[in-house]
Design an enzyme around this catalytic site. Structure first.
Site, PDB file in Angstrom:
ATOM      1  N   SER A  62       0.810  -1.585   0.077  1.00  0.00           N
ATOM      2  CA  SER A  62      -0.029  -0.209  -0.210  1.00  0.00           C
ATOM      3  C   SER A  62       0.802   1.045  -0.092  1.00  0.00           C
ATOM      4  CB  SER A  62      -1.156   0.298   1.378  1.00  0.00           C
ATOM      5  OG  SER A  62      -1.666  -1.128   1.197  1.00  0.00           O
ATOM      6  N   ALA A  67       2.543   5.855  -3.292  1.00  0.00           N
ATOM      7  CA  ALA A  67       3.585   6.402  -3.559  1.00  0.00           C
ATOM      8  C   ALA A  67       4.287   7.057  -4.947  1.00  0.00           C
ATOM      9  CB  ALA A  67       5.247   5.912  -3.045  1.00  0.00           C
ATOM     10  N   GLU A 152      -1.232   9.227  11.526  1.00  0.00           N
ATOM     11  CA  GLU A 152      -2.117  10.258  11.704  1.00  0.00           C
ATOM     12  C   GLU A 152      -3.105   9.308  12.781  1.00  0.00           C
ATOM     13  OE1 GLU A 152      -5.152  10.436   7.890  1.00  0.00           O
ATOM     14  OE2 GLU A 152      -5.604   8.328   8.405  1.00  0.00           O
ATOM     15  N   ALA A 164     -18.943   5.331   9.069  1.00  0.00           N
ATOM     16  CA  ALA A 164     -18.315   4.967   8.245  1.00  0.00           C
ATOM     17  C   ALA A 164     -17.316   4.076   8.079  1.00  0.00           C
ATOM     18  CB  ALA A 164     -17.046   5.525   9.119  1.00  0.00           C
TER      19      ALA A 164
HETATM   20  P1  GTP Z   1      -6.278   9.559   1.702  1.00  0.00           P
HETATM   21  O1  GTP Z   1      -5.197   9.713   0.703  1.00  0.00           O
HETATM   22  O2  GTP Z   1      -6.879   8.318   1.609  1.00  0.00           O
HETATM   23  O3  GTP Z   1      -5.155   9.255   3.209  1.00  0.00           O
HETATM   24  O4  GTP Z   1      -6.488  10.114   2.052  1.00  0.00           O
HETATM   25  P2  GTP Z   1      -6.099  12.321   2.729  1.00  0.00           P
HETATM   26  O5  GTP Z   1      -4.566  12.376   2.913  1.00  0.00           O
HETATM   27  O6  GTP Z   1      -6.343  12.995   1.784  1.00  0.00           O
HETATM   28  O7  GTP Z   1      -6.507  12.530   4.244  1.00  0.00           O
HETATM   29  P3  GTP Z   1      -8.896  12.049   3.877  1.00  0.00           P
HETATM   30  O8  GTP Z   1      -8.046  12.821   6.111  1.00  0.00           O
HETATM   31  O9  GTP Z   1      -8.872  12.566   3.342  1.00  0.00           O
HETATM   32  O10 GTP Z   1      -8.675  11.089   4.426  1.00  0.00           O
HETATM   33  C1  GTP Z   1      -7.417  10.282   5.708  1.00  0.00           C
HETATM   34  C2  GTP Z   1      -8.589   8.705   6.404  1.00  0.00           C
HETATM   35  O11 GTP Z   1      -9.701   9.249   6.617  1.00  0.00           O
HETATM   36  C3  GTP Z   1      -9.389   7.640   4.800  1.00  0.00           C
HETATM   37  O12 GTP Z   1      -8.017   6.892   4.383  1.00  0.00           O
HETATM   38  C4  GTP Z   1      -9.941   7.003   5.818  1.00  0.00           C
HETATM   39  O13 GTP Z   1      -9.157   5.958   6.593  1.00  0.00           O
HETATM   40  C5  GTP Z   1     -10.563   8.143   6.477  1.00  0.00           C
HETATM   41  N1  GTP Z   1     -11.663   8.616   5.442  1.00  0.00           N
HETATM   42  C6  GTP Z   1     -11.568   9.352   4.894  1.00  0.00           C
HETATM   43  N2  GTP Z   1     -12.794   9.837   3.799  1.00  0.00           N
HETATM   44  C7  GTP Z   1     -13.448   8.848   4.388  1.00  0.00           C
HETATM   45  C8  GTP Z   1     -14.800   8.515   3.653  1.00  0.00           C
HETATM   46  O14 GTP Z   1     -15.487   8.900   2.995  1.00  0.00           O
HETATM   47  N3  GTP Z   1     -15.442   7.769   4.133  1.00  0.00           N
HETATM   48  C9  GTP Z   1     -15.196   6.578   5.429  1.00  0.00           C
HETATM   49  N4  GTP Z   1     -15.516   5.495   5.685  1.00  0.00           N
HETATM   50  N5  GTP Z   1     -13.228   6.581   5.497  1.00  0.00           N
HETATM   51  C10 GTP Z   1     -12.926   7.686   5.028  1.00  0.00           C
HETATM   52 MG    MG Z   2      -4.777   6.610   4.189  1.00  0.00          MG
END
Ligand code: GTP
Ligand code: MG
Length: 258
Positions: A62, A67, A152, A164
């Site tokens: 992942s 990356a 995180e 969620a």
């Molecule tokens: P990633 O590239 O996925 O890490 O997203 P990001 O860097 O834009 O960060 P973001 O804060 O949007 O989301 C990080 C994490 O929050 C995700 O990996 C999920 O675990 C959770 N998350 C964010 N949006 C959603 C959503 O719409 N639904 C659910 N179920 N989880 C979410």
């Molecule tokens: Mg994430």
């Protein structure tokens, strides 16, 4: 560092393992902090704000996939700088107000730095998603170096977590192309979850006010202290008086001596 007789692949594998270990240790460090807060909060505030805590370490596949998606150079320093969810912790709490209490308790700690905060509670995502997201940085002390490692932390209520986890399942079941009617229903469910959170918060506040006025005289099992339940410790007045007599008092000043 290149050991003279090792093929480069073995050195790289060792380096990557050390890189992954630093995230595992960072999770351990933050989990210890959370467990201390959980116990101490229970003691001071007489209830447990943390329902459960999960952690996960992102797999090497992942990490590589993310990356590549972000067009990053495949280098551990570049990855550390740009991918902040290799170590992930999710705290599920009881009430809305606990989310910010837990955030504040963590942010106040001197060895933990909040790098970014995304408040999807105050501003939910378009699909209805709510949670508070923190990226924190924590020092990990190893045999020959100290690494600042990002973690995180997602903080949410039980209702938010329920929503969620279902949304996540639906999203993958439909291979990211969820029918519009389902999306609408999910959004509606998010609003229902939010109303439930507000109701529970309100009930919680009322119950706490009631408790405060009924707290005058606890009655319980005399003679034993329930293990792990120090917050209910009853200290008799005679014991406190004796302690006060025994403990050294500050020397009286001339003025008060008169
Ligand atoms: P990633 O590239 O996925 O890490 O997203 P990001 O860097 O834009 O960060 P973001 O804060 O949007 O989301 C990080 C994490 O929050 C995700 O990996 C999920 O675990 C959770 N998350 C964010 N949006 C959603 C959503 O719409 N639904 C659910 N179920 N989880 C979410
Ligand atoms: Mg994430």
């Amino acid at each position: 560092m290149h050991a003279p007789n090792n093929p480069p692949e073995i050195d790289l594998r060792a380096e990557f393992t050390r890189f992954m270990m630093s995230y595992k240790f960072a999770i351990d460090e933050v989990m210890t902090k959370i467990n201390i807060l959980r116990e101490e909060f229970n003691h001071v505030h007489d209830y447990n704000p943390i329902e459960h805590v999960n952690s996960r370490l992102k797999s090497p596949e992942s990490i590589l996939e993310k990356a590549q998606r972000k067009s990053l150079e495949i280098d551990t320093a570049v990855i550390r700088e740009n991918i902040h969810d290799i170590a992930g912790i999710r705290i599920t709490c009881s009430f809305l107000s606990d989310i910010y209490k837990i955030r504040d308790m963590l942010a106040r700690q001197v060895d933990l730095t909040v790098i970014t905060e995304r408040d999807y509670v105050a501003a939910p995502k378009a699909n209805g998603y709510t949670s508070l997201h923190l990226i924190v940085s924590i020092p990990v002390f190893m045999s020959d170096r100290v690494e600042q490692v990002p973690v995180e932390i997602q903080i949410r209520t039980i209702a938010m977590d329920f929503w969620a986890s279902l949304e996540h399942k639906i999203y993958y079941k439909y291979n990211r192309e969820v029918p519009v009617t389902l999306l609408d229903e999910l959004k509606d469910a998010a609003a229902t979850a939010n109303r439930l959170d507000l109701k529970m918060q309100n009930l919680h506040t009322q119950v706490r006010q009631l408790n405060a006025s009924a707290d005058a005289g606890p009655a319980g099992n005399e003679g034993t202290v329930p293990f792990g339940d120090l917050e209910r410790l009853i200290v008799p007045k005679a014991l406190l008086d004796s302690l006060a007599e025994q403990s050294p008092r500050p020397a009286p000043t001339e003025a008060s001596d008169a």
